[in-house]
Scaffold this motif. Sequence first.
Motif, PDB file in Angstrom:
ATOM      1  N   THR A 509      34.476  17.609 -29.404  1.00 11.92           N
ATOM      2  CA  THR A 509      33.601  17.234 -28.281  1.00 11.92           C
ATOM      3  C   THR A 509      33.371  18.431 -27.366  1.00 11.92           C
ATOM      4  N   ASN A 510      34.376  19.279 -27.214  1.00  9.17           N
ATOM      5  CA  ASN A 510      34.168  20.504 -26.417  1.00  9.17           C
ATOM      6  C   ASN A 510      33.075  21.359 -27.038  1.00  9.17           C
ATOM      7  N   ALA A 511      33.150  21.521 -28.362  1.00 11.61           N
ATOM      8  CA  ALA A 511      32.172  22.355 -29.060  1.00 11.61           C
ATOM      9  C   ALA A 511      30.767  21.805 -28.802  1.00 11.61           C
ATOM     10  N   VAL A 512      30.639  20.497 -28.831  1.00  8.98           N
ATOM     11  CA  VAL A 512      29.326  19.891 -28.617  1.00  8.98           C
ATOM     12  C   VAL A 512      28.912  20.032 -27.143  1.00  8.98           C
ATOM     13  N   LYS A 513      29.916  19.742 -26.241  1.00  4.39           N
ATOM     14  CA  LYS A 513      29.612  19.802 -24.813  1.00  4.39           C
ATOM     15  C   LYS A 513      29.134  21.185 -24.387  1.00  4.39           C
ATOM     16  N   TYR A 514      29.813  22.201 -24.896  1.00  2.00           N
ATOM     17  CA  TYR A 514      29.543  23.555 -24.398  1.00  2.00           C
ATOM     18  C   TYR A 514      28.591  24.349 -25.287  1.00  2.00           C
ATOM     19  N   SER A 515      27.758  23.633 -26.049  1.00  2.00           N
ATOM     20  CA  SER A 515      26.742  24.300 -26.862  1.00  2.00           C
ATOM     21  C   SER A 515      25.361  23.804 -26.435  1.00  2.00           C
ATOM     22  N   ARG A 537      33.908  25.733 -35.165  1.00  2.00           N
ATOM     23  CA  ARG A 537      33.163  26.916 -34.701  1.00  2.00           C
ATOM     24  C   ARG A 537      31.825  26.468 -34.124  1.00  2.00           C
ATOM     25  N   ASP A 538      31.526  26.927 -32.909  1.00  2.00           N
ATOM     26  CA  ASP A 538      30.231  26.526 -32.322  1.00  2.00           C
ATOM     27  C   ASP A 538      29.384  27.755 -32.008  1.00  2.00           C
ATOM     28  N   GLN A 539      28.173  27.514 -31.583  1.00  2.00           N
ATOM     29  CA  GLN A 539      27.265  28.608 -31.215  1.00  2.00           C
ATOM     30  C   GLN A 539      26.922  28.462 -29.735  1.00  2.00           C
ATOM     31  N   GLU A 550      43.023  31.435 -19.754  1.00  2.00           N
ATOM     32  CA  GLU A 550      43.260  30.401 -18.743  1.00  2.00           C
ATOM     33  C   GLU A 550      43.026  28.980 -19.227  1.00  2.00           C
ATOM     34  N   ILE A 551      42.226  28.839 -20.288  1.00  2.00           N
ATOM     35  CA  ILE A 551      41.706  27.486 -20.575  1.00  2.00           C
ATOM     36  C   ILE A 551      42.772  26.445 -20.889  1.00  2.00           C
ATOM     37  N   PHE A 552      43.989  26.879 -21.245  1.00  2.00           N
ATOM     38  CA  PHE A 552      45.009  25.869 -21.571  1.00  2.00           C
ATOM     39  C   PHE A 552      45.755  25.401 -20.323  1.00  2.00           C
ATOM     40  N   PHE A 555      43.395  21.608 -15.588  1.00  2.00           N
ATOM     41  CA  PHE A 555      42.307  21.555 -14.607  1.00  2.00           C
ATOM     42  C   PHE A 555      41.488  22.838 -14.521  1.00  2.00           C
ATOM     43  N   TYR A 556      41.740  23.748 -15.456  1.00  2.00           N
ATOM     44  CA  TYR A 556      40.929  24.970 -15.414  1.00  2.00           C
ATOM     45  C   TYR A 556      39.595  24.713 -16.104  1.00  2.00           C
ATOM     46  N   ARG A 557      38.537  25.159 -15.473  1.00  2.00           N
ATOM     47  CA  ARG A 557      37.214  25.082 -16.095  1.00  2.00           C
ATOM     48  C   ARG A 557      36.497  26.381 -15.830  1.00  2.00           C
ATOM     49  N   THR A 558      35.764  26.884 -16.799  1.00  2.00           N
ATOM     50  CA  THR A 558      35.062  28.155 -16.571  1.00  2.00           C
ATOM     51  C   THR A 558      33.861  27.885 -15.676  1.00  2.00           C
ATOM     52  N   LYS A 559      33.463  28.945 -15.002  1.00  2.00           N
ATOM     53  CA  LYS A 559      32.274  28.846 -14.125  1.00  2.00           C
ATOM     54  C   LYS A 559      31.077  28.361 -14.921  1.00  2.00           C
ATOM     55  N   ARG A 560      30.965  28.993 -16.120  1.00  2.00           N
ATOM     56  CA  ARG A 560      29.804  28.706 -16.959  1.00  2.00           C
ATOM     57  C   ARG A 560      29.751  27.214 -17.300  1.00  2.00           C
ATOM     58  N   ALA A 561      30.940  26.664 -17.627  1.00  2.00           N
ATOM     59  CA  ALA A 561      30.988  25.252 -18.008  1.00  2.00           C
ATOM     60  C   ALA A 561      30.635  24.365 -16.816  1.00  2.00           C
ATOM     61  N   GLU A 562      31.149  24.773 -15.643  1.00  2.00           N
ATOM     62  CA  GLU A 562      30.870  23.974 -14.456  1.00  2.00           C
ATOM     63  C   GLU A 562      29.376  23.961 -14.151  1.00  2.00           C
ATOM     64  N   ALA A 567      31.078  20.208 -17.842  1.00  2.00           N
ATOM     65  CA  ALA A 567      32.536  20.327 -17.725  1.00  2.00           C
ATOM     66  C   ALA A 567      33.179  18.992 -17.387  1.00  2.00           C
ATOM     67  N   GLY A 568      34.332  18.779 -17.960  1.00  2.00           N
ATOM     68  CA  GLY A 568      35.051  17.532 -17.702  1.00  2.00           C
ATOM     69  C   GLY A 568      36.172  17.766 -16.707  1.00  2.00           C
ATOM     70  N   THR A 569      37.353  17.214 -17.020  1.00  2.00           N
ATOM     71  CA  THR A 569      38.466  17.292 -16.070  1.00  2.00           C
ATOM     72  C   THR A 569      39.245  18.593 -16.177  1.00  2.00           C
ATOM     73  N   GLY A 570      39.112  19.250 -17.298  1.00  2.00           N
ATOM     74  CA  GLY A 570      39.915  20.460 -17.494  1.00  2.00           C
ATOM     75  C   GLY A 570      41.337  20.150 -17.934  1.00  2.00           C
ATOM     76  N   ILE A 571      41.579  18.922 -18.353  1.00  2.00           N
ATOM     77  CA  ILE A 571      42.934  18.578 -18.818  1.00  2.00           C
ATOM     78  C   ILE A 571      43.006  18.622 -20.340  1.00  2.00           C
ATOM     79  N   GLY A 572      41.856  18.333 -20.977  1.00  2.00           N
ATOM     80  CA  GLY A 572      41.836  18.151 -22.439  1.00  2.00           C
ATOM     81  C   GLY A 572      42.618  19.204 -23.203  1.00  2.00           C
ATOM     82  N   LEU A 573      42.290  20.489 -23.001  1.00  2.00           N
ATOM     83  CA  LEU A 573      42.920  21.538 -23.816  1.00  2.00           C
ATOM     84  C   LEU A 573      44.417  21.652 -23.541  1.00  2.00           C
ATOM     85  N   SER A 574      44.809  21.377 -22.286  1.00  2.00           N
ATOM     86  CA  SER A 574      46.252  21.473 -22.001  1.00  2.00           C
ATOM     87  C   SER A 574      46.987  20.399 -22.787  1.00  2.00           C
TER      88      SER A 574
HETATM   89  P1  ADP Z   1      37.128  19.876 -20.030  1.00  2.00           P
HETATM   90  O1  ADP Z   1      36.348  20.187 -21.252  1.00  2.00           O
HETATM   91  O2  ADP Z   1      37.385  18.448 -19.821  1.00  2.00           O
HETATM   92  O3  ADP Z   1      36.616  20.588 -18.816  1.00  2.00           O
HETATM   93  P2  ADP Z   1      39.215  21.248 -21.415  1.00  2.00           P
HETATM   94  O4  ADP Z   1      40.640  21.426 -21.060  1.00  2.00           O
HETATM   95  O5  ADP Z   1      38.920  20.577 -22.712  1.00  2.00           O
HETATM   96  O6  ADP Z   1      38.601  20.457 -20.224  1.00  2.00           O
HETATM   97  O7  ADP Z   1      38.554  22.644 -21.390  1.00  2.00           O
HETATM   98  C1  ADP Z   1      38.783  23.518 -20.339  1.00  2.00           C
HETATM   99  C2  ADP Z   1      37.652  24.496 -20.158  1.00  2.00           C
HETATM  100  O8  ADP Z   1      37.588  25.388 -21.277  1.00  2.00           O
HETATM  101  C3  ADP Z   1      36.313  23.861 -20.123  1.00  2.00           C
HETATM  102  O9  ADP Z   1      36.014  23.401 -18.842  1.00  2.00           O
HETATM  103  C4  ADP Z   1      35.420  24.995 -20.547  1.00  2.00           C
HETATM  104  O10 ADP Z   1      35.154  25.846 -19.440  1.00  2.00           O
HETATM  105  C5  ADP Z   1      36.256  25.746 -21.526  1.00  2.00           C
HETATM  106  N1  ADP Z   1      35.940  25.423 -22.926  1.00  2.00           N
HETATM  107  C6  ADP Z   1      36.604  24.584 -23.740  1.00  2.00           C
HETATM  108  N2  ADP Z   1      36.043  24.537 -24.959  1.00  2.00           N
HETATM  109  C7  ADP Z   1      35.013  25.381 -24.936  1.00  2.00           C
HETATM  110  C8  ADP Z   1      34.010  25.790 -25.912  1.00  2.00           C
HETATM  111  N3  ADP Z   1      33.994  25.318 -27.141  1.00  2.00           N
HETATM  112  N4  ADP Z   1      33.102  26.702 -25.522  1.00  2.00           N
HETATM  113  C9  ADP Z   1      33.098  27.207 -24.263  1.00  2.00           C
HETATM  114  N5  ADP Z   1      33.992  26.868 -23.321  1.00  2.00           N
HETATM  115  C10 ADP Z   1      34.916  25.940 -23.649  1.00  2.00           C
END
Ligand code: ADP
Length: 613
Positions: A509-515, A537-539, A550-552, A555-562, A567-574
Motif C-alpha cells: 500500500t505504501n508503494a501505491v500511496k507514494y507513486s 519495487r515502485d516508480q 528515518e522512516i522506521f 510517526f516519521y513522514r517525509t516532507k514529500r509524502a506529507e 501520508a498516513g500515520t507514520g507508524i506502519g513501517l515501524s
Molecule cells: P505512513 O505511510 O502511514 O505515513 P509508514 O511508516 O508506512 O507510515 O511510512 C513512513 C514514511 O515513509 C511515509 O510517510 C513516507 O514518507 C515514507 N515512505 C514509505 N514508503 C514509501 C515509498 N514506497 N516511497 C516513498 N516514500 C515512502
Amino acid sequence: MRDWKQGGLYASVLAAAFVLAMAASWSEPGALADGNAYDWMFRLLRPSSPAPQTAVLAIDEETLQTGGGVRRMRTILAAALERLRAAEPRAVAVDLVLADPGEEEEDQRLEDALRSSARAVLACDLLPQGGAWEDPLPRFRRAAVGTGHVHAEPDPVSREVLLHKVAGRDRRWALALETYRAAHGVPWIEETPHELRAGPLTIPAGNRQDRALLIRYRPPEDPIPVVSAAALQRDPKQRELLRGKVVFVGVTAISAAKDRLQTPYSGRAQVAGVEINASVYETLAHGLFLKPAPGGVALALSLTVVVLTGVSFWWFSGWTAYVLGAAVLLAAHALPLALFSASQVLSFTMPVFSAWLSAGAAAGFQYFVVRRGLLRAEGERQRYQQAMHFVVHEMRTPLTAIQGSSELMGRYPNLPEEKRKQIAALINNESKRMGRMIRVFLDVERLGAGQMELKREVFEAYPLMETCVERARALAERKRIRVELEPFAGPQVSGDRELMEYAFYNLLTNAVKYSPADTEVRVYARRQGESLRISVRDQGMGMDAREVKEIFRRFYRTKRAEESGEAGTGIGLSIVQQIVTQHGGTIEVESSPGQGSCFTLVIPACREAGAPA
Ligand code: ADP
C-alpha cells in the motif's frame, strides 16, 4: 546505565579521575597538603610517651647576656659543661660546630671540659657549598668520643632526620644517632638495606633518601626538659633535671641560633635545632618509629577507593549510591588516620583526592545518565501521546461511518432493501477494519514489550503474496497503477502468518500511496541461501538517504509524502520492522528521490517443505 559502551565510558571517566588524583597528589601543592595532613595527624594521634631520656642545656638569651655574648661562646660552653659534670649525664651532645680556632686560653678550657665530660659527641655540618664537612677542630675531636652531623634539609617544617649523610667521600651519622651509640657503648652501627642496627635497637631507616627517619616529637604537654645554662649557674639544684640524662647542649637564643625550624607541634613558631636533635634521640631511645607505608600501598588503596566508588554508583542510584559514596569518602579519610595510629604513614592526599575526584566523576556521570534517561522517558511519553492521538484519529473515520450509517438506518426504517444491505455491509466492514487495526496495534505493542510469543506456523510465501496483491489491486486501480507479481515457486516460511501479511501488505500500500498515477509496482521473490527475499519495487516519489534512515521511526513522514496528501500515520513501517525483526529477518531499502523505491523483506526460509529453518 548498563550497556558495554556506557560501561567503557564510565570506566574511562573513573580512570581519568584516578590519574588526576595521583597527579594532584604528586604535585607541589599536593605535597604541601600531605605535609599539613601529616602534622594534623601527628597532633591528633599522640602515643603516650615514656619519661624523657634527654634534657636540653640551653644557651639562651640570659646565658649569652650574663656570659659576655656570642664572642665568649667557647667560655660559656666550657663553663656549662663543667657545671654539667656534677649532674653525671649519660652522654653529652654538643650542638655547636667548633670548627674555627678561637683564643688559645678559651679553646684549652673547652678542650679540658670536653675531655672530662662523660662521652661527649660533637657536631659537624655541611659546608655551605656542600661537598665537604665542616668538622670540629682536631683538638676538640680528640677530646670527644664521636662526631655527628646536624645537617637538616631546607624544609620549613622539620619532620624527618637524615640519619646518614655523605659529603665527598666522608660520611657521618646524625648527631642523635652518634650520641645514642656513645651513650649505649655500641661499637658500630650495622647497616642493612632496610634498617640500621645500633646494638639491640633496630631502626627502620632504609638506605634510600639518606636513611631518613620520621621524628616522633614529644607532645607539648610532656616536653623534653630545658635548663638554661644561666639558671644552672644561679641555682645548682637545676642540675637534678639533668641528672643521668643524655644532655644536648646548644644555643636556643633566638638572636644567635641559626638552626631554628618549625615542627608538627610548633605551628608557625620555630624550635631550636638542639631541641630537634634531642627529639631525634627520644625517637630512637623509645623506639617510637613512624614508618612510611610503601609507595605501592597508597597506590593500591587509592585504586581500591576509586573502584569502590565506581561500583557504588554503577550498581546503585539515588540516595543509596550517595550514601555508599559518602561511606567510601569517609573511609578514604579515616584510612590514613587509622594507619597513622598504627605508626604507618600513608599519603593522605592520594586516597582522599582519589575518593573526591572519583565520587565527583561517578556522581556526575550518573546524573547525566539519569538525566538522559529522564529525557528519553519524556520522549517516549510524548510519542505515546502522539500514538494515542493518531489511533483516535484513525478510529474516527470508521467510527463516523458506522455512526452515520446506523443513524441513517434508525431514522429511515423504510429504506429499500438494497440500501439497507449496503449500509449493513459498510457497518460490518468498517467495524472489522477497526477490529483489525486494534488487533495489529496491540499485537505489535505486546510483541515489542516481550509479552507475546510469535505464532509459529509454516506457510507458503507465494500465496500470501498473491492474496495481498489482489487486495491492493483495488487501491492501485484507482490511480491506474499496475501491480505485477512475478510467479515464484517459493519455499515455505515459518512464523505468524497474519503479522507477516500485515507487513507485506503495508509495503504494497505504501508503494501505491507514494507513486503517481500510471506507474508500475513490481513484486517478486528470490531465494538467496537460507533467506527468502520479497521485494516491492515502485516508480514513485522515492526518498533521499537521510530520509531512508528515518522512516522506521514511529510517526516519521517525509516532507514529500506529507505534501502529496497521501501520508498516513507514520507508524506502519515501524510496525513492519518490528514484525520482521521478530521473525529473525531484516528490511532493505533502496531509494532515491523521484526514482522510486524498492523495499525488500529478507526472512529466513524453511530448508524443506514443512520443516522450520
Ligand atoms: P505512513 O505511510 O502511514 O505515513 P509508514 O511508516 O508506512 O507510515 O511510512 C513512513 C514514511 O515513509 C511515509 O510517510 C513516507 O514518507 C515514507 N515512505 C514509505 N514508503 C514509501 C515509498 N514506497 N516511497 C516513498 N516514500 C515512502
